[in-house]
Design an enzyme around this catalytic site. Structure first.
Site, PDB file in Angstrom:
ATOM      1  N   GLU A 157       4.199  -8.121 -19.723  1.00 40.87           N
ATOM      2  CA  GLU A 157       3.500  -7.632 -20.917  1.00 40.87           C
ATOM      3  C   GLU A 157       4.396  -7.414 -22.129  1.00 40.87           C
ATOM      4  OE1 GLU A 157       1.207  -4.216 -19.688  1.00 40.87           O
ATOM      5  OE2 GLU A 157       0.327  -5.298 -18.006  1.00 40.87           O
ATOM      6  N   ASN A 199       4.566 -12.454 -16.917  1.00 42.54           N
ATOM      7  CA  ASN A 199       3.216 -11.988 -16.561  1.00 42.54           C
ATOM      8  C   ASN A 199       2.599 -11.205 -17.719  1.00 42.54           C
ATOM      9  OD1 ASN A 199       1.185 -11.560 -14.453  1.00 42.54           O
ATOM     10  ND2 ASN A 199       1.819  -9.403 -14.481  1.00 42.54           N
ATOM     11  N   HIS A 235      -7.658  -9.352 -16.125  1.00 44.20           N
ATOM     12  CA  HIS A 235      -8.503  -8.163 -16.041  1.00 44.20           C
ATOM     13  C   HIS A 235      -9.693  -8.450 -16.945  1.00 44.20           C
ATOM     14  CE1 HIS A 235      -5.561  -5.917 -13.795  1.00 44.20           C
ATOM     15  NE2 HIS A 235      -4.641  -6.170 -14.701  1.00 44.20           N
ATOM     16  N   GLU A 262      -3.670 -10.599 -11.380  1.00 38.79           N
ATOM     17  CA  GLU A 262      -4.212  -9.233 -11.271  1.00 38.79           C
ATOM     18  C   GLU A 262      -5.727  -9.246 -11.451  1.00 38.79           C
ATOM     19  OE1 GLU A 262      -2.120  -6.376 -13.706  1.00 38.79           O
ATOM     20  OE2 GLU A 262      -0.188  -7.361 -13.407  1.00 38.79           O
ATOM     21  N   ASP A 264      -9.474  -8.799 -11.705  1.00 45.47           N
ATOM     22  CA  ASP A 264     -10.605  -7.911 -11.427  1.00 45.47           C
ATOM     23  C   ASP A 264     -11.605  -8.100 -12.553  1.00 45.47           C
ATOM     24  OD1 ASP A 264      -9.256  -6.445 -13.425  1.00 45.47           O
ATOM     25  OD2 ASP A 264      -8.676  -4.819 -12.081  1.00 45.47           O
TER      26      ASP A 264
HETATM   27  O1  G3I Z   1       1.922   8.889  -7.808  1.00 40.98           O
HETATM   28  C1  G3I Z   1       1.552   9.816  -8.843  1.00 40.98           C
HETATM   29  C2  G3I Z   1       1.078  11.101  -8.240  1.00 40.98           C
HETATM   30  O2  G3I Z   1       2.147  11.697  -7.550  1.00 40.98           O
HETATM   31  C3  G3I Z   1       0.569  12.002  -9.360  1.00 40.98           C
HETATM   32  O3  G3I Z   1       0.029  13.180  -8.814  1.00 40.98           O
HETATM   33  C4  G3I Z   1      -0.506  11.298 -10.160  1.00 40.98           C
HETATM   34  C5  G3I Z   1      -0.986  12.154 -11.334  1.00 40.98           C
HETATM   35  O4  G3I Z   1      -1.376  11.360 -12.424  1.00 40.98           O
HETATM   36  O5  G3I Z   1       0.024  10.094 -10.667  1.00 40.98           O
HETATM   37  C6  G3I Z   1       0.442   9.195  -9.666  1.00 40.98           C
HETATM   38  O6  G3I Z   1       0.951   8.031 -10.268  1.00 40.98           O
HETATM   39  C7  G3I Z   1      -0.019   7.158 -10.839  1.00 40.98           C
HETATM   40  C8  G3I Z   1       0.199   5.782 -10.227  1.00 40.98           C
HETATM   41  O7  G3I Z   1      -0.663   4.843 -10.839  1.00 40.98           O
HETATM   42  C9  G3I Z   1      -0.064   5.751  -8.739  1.00 40.98           C
HETATM   43  O8  G3I Z   1      -1.377   6.075  -8.485  1.00 40.98           O
HETATM   44  C10 G3I Z   1       0.199   7.094 -12.334  1.00 40.98           C
HETATM   45  O9  G3I Z   1      -0.147   8.339 -12.909  1.00 40.98           O
HETATM   46  C11 G3I Z   1      -0.660   6.017 -12.940  1.00 40.98           C
HETATM   47  O10 G3I Z   1      -0.303   5.867 -14.307  1.00 40.98           O
HETATM   48  C12 G3I Z   1      -0.403   4.713 -12.226  1.00 40.98           C
HETATM   49  O11 G3I Z   1      -1.271   3.725 -12.757  1.00 40.98           O
HETATM   50  C13 G3I Z   1      -0.884   2.392 -12.538  1.00 40.98           C
HETATM   51  C14 G3I Z   1      -0.749   1.669 -13.855  1.00 40.98           C
HETATM   52  O12 G3I Z   1      -0.428   0.308 -13.626  1.00 40.98           O
HETATM   53  C15 G3I Z   1       0.341   2.289 -14.720  1.00 40.98           C
HETATM   54  O13 G3I Z   1       0.421   1.665 -15.944  1.00 40.98           O
HETATM   55  C16 G3I Z   1      -1.959   1.729 -11.699  1.00 40.98           C
HETATM   56  O14 G3I Z   1      -1.971   2.304 -10.394  1.00 40.98           O
HETATM   57  C17 G3I Z   1      -1.686   0.240 -11.588  1.00 40.98           C
HETATM   58  O15 G3I Z   1      -2.808  -0.404 -11.020  1.00 40.98           O
HETATM   59  C18 G3I Z   1      -1.473  -0.360 -12.966  1.00 40.98           C
HETATM   60  O16 G3I Z   1      -1.146  -1.703 -12.801  1.00 40.98           O
HETATM   61  C19 G3I Z   1      -0.955  -2.457 -14.009  1.00 40.98           C
HETATM   62  C20 G3I Z   1       0.047  -3.528 -13.712  1.00 40.98           C
HETATM   63  O17 G3I Z   1       1.229  -2.978 -13.204  1.00 40.98           O
HETATM   64  C21 G3I Z   1       0.353  -4.356 -14.958  1.00 40.98           C
HETATM   65  N1  G3I Z   1      -0.860  -4.871 -15.560  1.00 40.98           N
HETATM   66  C22 G3I Z   1      -1.902  -3.895 -15.799  1.00 40.98           C
HETATM   67  C23 G3I Z   1      -2.228  -3.129 -14.515  1.00 40.98           C
HETATM   68  C24 G3I Z   1      -3.390  -2.194 -14.727  1.00 40.98           C
HETATM   69  O18 G3I Z   1      -3.071  -1.192 -15.640  1.00 40.98           O
END
Ligand code: G3I
Length: 445
Positions: A157, A199, A235, A262, A264
């Site tokens: 990105e 990507n 997405h 990715e 969906d």
């Molecule tokens: O693990 C912590 C947890 O300990 C905490 O209590 C909680 C509170 O917010 O957060 C948890 O971490 C989260 C993590 O996902 C795991 O669940 C983060 O806040 C959250 O920001 C994170 O989101 C991820 C996101 O990327 C971050 O930008 C998504 O799971 C993930 O699906 C998403 O994936 C991205 C790709 O990497 C790149 N392209 C877009 C895609 C969708 O946004």
């Protein structure tokens, strides 16, 4: 070919869902899982997975039966792998890796450098200190996983949304416009066997952003910056751009693989059709090597409330699932050509056969070998390859090697010796000089 009564159920579901425009797989031997069907077309079908969900029995059942590639949703990102500068944590990344390898799946590494999900210490760096730290991060993580990763999202990105077609502003971008190529060169040096991908999202058609990336990839290819693939996150909302396939094709025509990384799609009347359209587009582009959905069940998705995936929260197949499976089974006629030079011919021998794909450069090469079982399952295999004069082996992964020049032999390792009838596995090696051009021999134990 797999035969299973679920195929009939799948067809019935598609009809009852009224999924207009779907092509039902009517042949008696249509595959009954996404991974098996994609494999018949020479492609993988993968899912992003989370280490924290691997204890969920429904989740792992779907993962191990349906998917042939895994991507860590968060576990290999910068904040997860280097929470403190110079102190690396691979526990959860390794869990994803081992889950994938033990299931015979490919593992897509995601993501070495990204403006988001950086650890706090990196966010506070700038200039040469950040550049050095970023390149060190690429080197350390790619080295840890050397020989195990099918493809790395090296940079994620980095382009701006909107009409500029230019780079996104970020701390990484402010270290100099060459940060992306520096990252790719470091990744190649650390793991010559992995395909290296750029990507991004909002690149799901021919638009200003995808054209900006296209221009960068063309420039990289012209200057010999190592890049092997481009990931299209996909997405999607309630529609898909009419130039989706043409966009994949124009990148493929630059000499890189393309992957849907990715996928969906927002729940709605068009969900199943959009999934089918994307699947057909990948099958129609010879260098589209696979599709990854960003999660397994709707309840696993980052898009809370959108229900954008192929299984509902209980793990049941949705109409979108049937739509993808039917599109895979109806299949295109293109077979992947995933490297600049390849020897796709295959000579079956005592129950197995092997093909080699080469990624070559001046003075060296990486060879990926696919070992296929014939009509019977294989329990152990040996592949023999004739190296050209002057070629010397420098590394082997997912196999044990014997010899470094002339005729060399490779045997299976513990996790990839057993191949079901009609199934396949991969190993690889790298060397100096020119890669092999002759078809390898395969012998089943
Ligand atoms: O693990 C912590 C947890 O300990 C905490 O209590 C909680 C509170 O917010 O957060 C948890 O971490 C989260 C993590 O996902 C795991 O669940 C983060 O806040 C959250 O920001 C994170 O989101 C991820 C996101 O990327 C971050 O930008 C998504 O799971 C993930 O699906 C998403 O994936 C991205 C790709 O990497 C790149 N392209 C877009 C895609 C969708 O946004």
């Amino acid at each position: 070919m797999l035969r299973h009564p679920r195929r009939l159920l799948a067809a019935a579901l598609a009809l009852s869902a009224g999924a207009a425009g779907l092509v039902l797989a009517g042949t008696a031997d249509a595959a009954t899982t996404l991974g098996a069907s994609a494999a018949e077309k020479g492609r993988y079908f993968g899912a992003a997975i989370a280490a924290g969900r691997l204890g969920d029995a429904t989740y792992t059942r779907l993962l191990t039966t349906e998917f042939t590639s895994v991507t860590p949703e968060n576990e290999m990102k910068w904040d997860a792998t280097e929470p403190q500068q110079g102190r690396f944590t691979f526990t959860n990344g390794d869990r994803i890796l081992n889950q994938g390898l033990s299931n015979g799946s490919k593992v897509r590494g995601h993501a070495l450098l990204w403006h988001a999900q950086q650890p706090g210490w990196a966010q506070s760096l700038s200039g040469s200190a950040l550049r050095t730290a970023a390149i060190n991060h690429v080197t350390q993580v790619a080295t840890h996983y050397r020989g195990k990763i099918y493809a790395w999202d090296v940079v994620n990105e980095a382009f701006a949304d909107g009409g500029s077609g230019g780079r996104r502003d970020s701390n990484l971008q402010r270290t100099g416009n060459d940060w992306i190529e520096a990252a790719f060169r470091a990744a190649r040096a650390a793991d010559p066997g992995a395909k290296l991908c750029y990507n991004d999202y909002n690149t799901d058609g021919i638009n200003a952003k995808s054209t900006g990336i296209y221009t960068m990839v063309r420039d990289f290819k012209a200057r010999g910056v190592p890049i092997d693939c481009v990931g299209f996150q996909s997405h999607l909302g309630t529609g898909v751009d009419s130039t989706y396939q043409a966009n994949l094709q124009r990148f493929a025509d630059l000499g890189v693989d393309v992957q849907i990384t990715e996928l969906d799609v927002a729940q709605g009347a068009n969900q199943a059709n959009i999934y089918a359209t994307v699947t057909r587009a990948c099958l129609a582009v010879a260098r589209c090597t696979g599709i990854t959905v960003w999660g397994i069940r709707d309840t696993d998705s980052w898009r809370t409330g959108d229900n954008p995936l192929l299984f509902d929260g209980s793990g049941n197949r949705k109409a979108a699932y049937t739509s993808v499976l039917n599109a895979l089974n109806a299949g295109g006629t293109t077979t992947p050509t995933s490297s600049p030079t390849s020897t796709p011919t295959s000579v079956p021998s005592a129950g197995c056969s092997a093909t080699v794909s080469l990624n070559s450069w001046n003075g060296g090469y990486v060879a990926t070998v696919r070992v296929r079982a014939g009509s019977s399952a294989v329990n152990g295999w040996t592949v023999t390859v004739a190296l050209p004069g002057g070629s010397a082996l420098t590394g082997v992964w997912s196999a044990t090697g014997s010899g470094t020049s002339g005729t060399v032999s490779f045997g299976n390792v513990a996790y990839n010796g057993q191949i079901p009838a009609g199934g396949s596995t991969e190993f690889g090696f790298q060397g100096t000089g020119s890669g092999p051009t002759a078809t390898p021999a395969c012998r089943a134990s």
